[in-house]
Design a protein around this motif. Structure first.
Motif, PDB file in Angstrom:
ATOM      1  N   GLU A 140       0.824  -1.197   0.000  1.00 19.56           N
ATOM      2  CA  GLU A 140       0.000   0.000   0.000  1.00 19.56           C
ATOM      3  C   GLU A 140       0.866   1.258   0.000  1.00 19.56           C
ATOM      4  O   GLU A 140       0.539   2.250  -0.668  1.00 19.56           O
ATOM      5  N   ALA A 141       1.968   1.223   0.749  1.00 25.31           N
ATOM      6  CA  ALA A 141       2.880   2.368   0.763  1.00 25.31           C
ATOM      7  C   ALA A 141       3.443   2.620  -0.629  1.00 25.31           C
ATOM      8  O   ALA A 141       3.507   3.776  -1.088  1.00 25.31           O
ATOM      9  N   ILE A 142       3.844   1.562  -1.317  1.00 27.19           N
ATOM     10  CA  ILE A 142       4.364   1.712  -2.679  1.00 27.19           C
ATOM     11  C   ILE A 142       3.281   2.253  -3.602  1.00 27.19           C
ATOM     12  O   ILE A 142       3.529   3.156  -4.419  1.00 27.19           O
ATOM     13  N   ARG A 143       2.077   1.731  -3.467  1.00 31.54           N
ATOM     14  CA  ARG A 143       0.972   2.181  -4.326  1.00 31.54           C
ATOM     15  C   ARG A 143       0.747   3.690  -4.185  1.00 31.54           C
ATOM     16  O   ARG A 143       0.555   4.398  -5.174  1.00 31.54           O
ATOM     17  N   ARG A 144       0.778   4.180  -2.965  1.00 29.64           N
ATOM     18  CA  ARG A 144       0.544   5.610  -2.749  1.00 29.64           C
ATOM     19  C   ARG A 144       1.704   6.453  -3.265  1.00 29.64           C
ATOM     20  O   ARG A 144       1.496   7.542  -3.813  1.00 29.64           O
ATOM     21  N   MET A 145       2.903   5.952  -3.090  1.00 26.80           N
ATOM     22  CA  MET A 145       4.062   6.738  -3.523  1.00 26.80           C
ATOM     23  C   MET A 145       4.153   6.839  -5.036  1.00 26.80           C
ATOM     24  O   MET A 145       4.461   7.897  -5.585  1.00 26.80           O
ATOM     25  N   VAL A 146       3.898   5.737  -5.740  1.00 28.29           N
ATOM     26  CA  VAL A 146       4.035   5.771  -7.201  1.00 28.29           C
ATOM     27  C   VAL A 146       2.911   6.568  -7.862  1.00 28.29           C
ATOM     28  O   VAL A 146       2.987   6.860  -9.058  1.00 28.29           O
ATOM     29  N   ALA A 147       1.887   6.934  -7.101  1.00 21.05           N
ATOM     30  CA  ALA A 147       0.839   7.805  -7.631  1.00 21.05           C
ATOM     31  C   ALA A 147       1.331   9.245  -7.775  1.00 21.05           C
ATOM     32  O   ALA A 147       0.699  10.052  -8.461  1.00 21.05           O
ATOM     33  N   LEU A 148       2.465   9.562  -7.140  1.00 16.04           N
ATOM     34  CA  LEU A 148       3.048  10.898  -7.242  1.00 16.04           C
ATOM     35  C   LEU A 148       3.799  11.040  -8.568  1.00 16.04           C
ATOM     36  O   LEU A 148       4.461  10.094  -9.011  1.00 16.04           O
ATOM     37  N   PRO A 149       3.728  12.195  -9.220  1.00 15.34           N
ATOM     38  CA  PRO A 149       4.456  12.389 -10.486  1.00 15.34           C
ATOM     39  C   PRO A 149       5.954  12.176 -10.305  1.00 15.34           C
ATOM     40  O   PRO A 149       6.574  12.722  -9.393  1.00 15.34           O
ATOM     41  N   GLY A 150       6.532  11.345 -11.164  1.00 19.44           N
ATOM     42  CA  GLY A 150       7.972  11.136 -11.169  1.00 19.44           C
ATOM     43  C   GLY A 150       8.489  10.098 -10.192  1.00 19.44           C
ATOM     44  O   GLY A 150       9.680   9.796 -10.187  1.00 19.44           O
TER      45      GLY A 150
END
Length: 230
Positions: A140-150
């Motif tokens: 879930e942490a990865i999912r939220r982070m990769v939603a950020l541009p770049g």
């Protein structure tokens, strides 16, 4: 030589929950467990020498340093990071407030400059809570982070490993890890990210220690330090 496919047929081990990696004793505990999980790793531990802890403080500065580390050369990344830190404390609010002319002197690529600006804006304006993301379950942490541009999977994985201490991550897209595993096991070619993910399942729940081990092995055998954090 053996193919990577030959390494996948292993009986699964019973897994146990592992806490957050905080100090060198956790690295040693992970190495001991990994050798029990996969006895082939004993020779790799011997060849690698000391396996560094390399933890950084969580937060904008830690994530920004990882983004900067993805340069063509480590020397370039270190030079850019020195210029950024020379301006003052690296926080989301302070970076967001920098004059564009100052940012232009850092030597960042256009893409990385945009990523850091998006990130600092999202955090400082309250649109993204980086302070709490490390406490989430890894996927879930990865999912939220990769939603950020770049922010891609490698960046998110490395941040969670080296700033938040997540114990069970193996960045399978890392070329140095692919090369180290291929060399260590005498593979005919570097495993793909998908194949390496399959191989790394045997090292759960200590995959973050296994990644540190193979980075250390790469440094020992290829004479290049490619760990994302100094």
């Amino acid at each position: 030589m053996v193919s990577s496919a030959m390494l996948f047929e292993r009986r699964p081990w019973e897994r146990r929950q592992v806490g957050i990696i905080r100090d060198h004793s956790d690295i040693q505990a992970g190495l001991d467990a990994l050798v029990e999980l996969d006895p082939r790793l004993a020779a790799i531990v011997e060849a690698s020498g000391p396996v560094p802890l390399r933890l950084n403080e969580p937060g904008f500065s830690g994530l920004a340093s990882i983004i900067v580390s993805q340069m063509v050369s480590r020397a370039s990344a270190e030079a850019i990071w020195r210029r950024i830190t020379a301006v003052g404390p690296v926080t989301a609010a302070s970076y967001r407030a920098l004059d564009p002319a100052t940012i232009a002197t850092f030597g960042l690529s256009r893409a990385k400059a945009a990523t850091l600006l998006h990130l600092s804006t999202a955090i400082s304006e309250g649109h993204f809570d980086l302070a709490s993301v490390g406490a989430l379950e890894t996927a879930e942490a990865i999912r939220r982070m990769v939603a950020l541009p770049g922010i891609g999977p490698w960046t998110a994985e490395v941040y969670l490993m080296f700033c938040c201490g997540h114990a069970d991550i193996f960045p399978t897209g890392d070329v140095a890890l692919q090369a180290a595993v291929a060399h260590a096991f005498g593979l005919e070619a570097r495993p793909s990210a998908k194949d390496l993910a399959t191989m790394a399942r045997d090292w759960s729940p200590w995959r973050s220690v296994a990644a540190r081990l193979f980075w250390a092995y790469y440094a020992a055998k290829m004479r290049r330090d490619v760990t994302p954090l100094a």
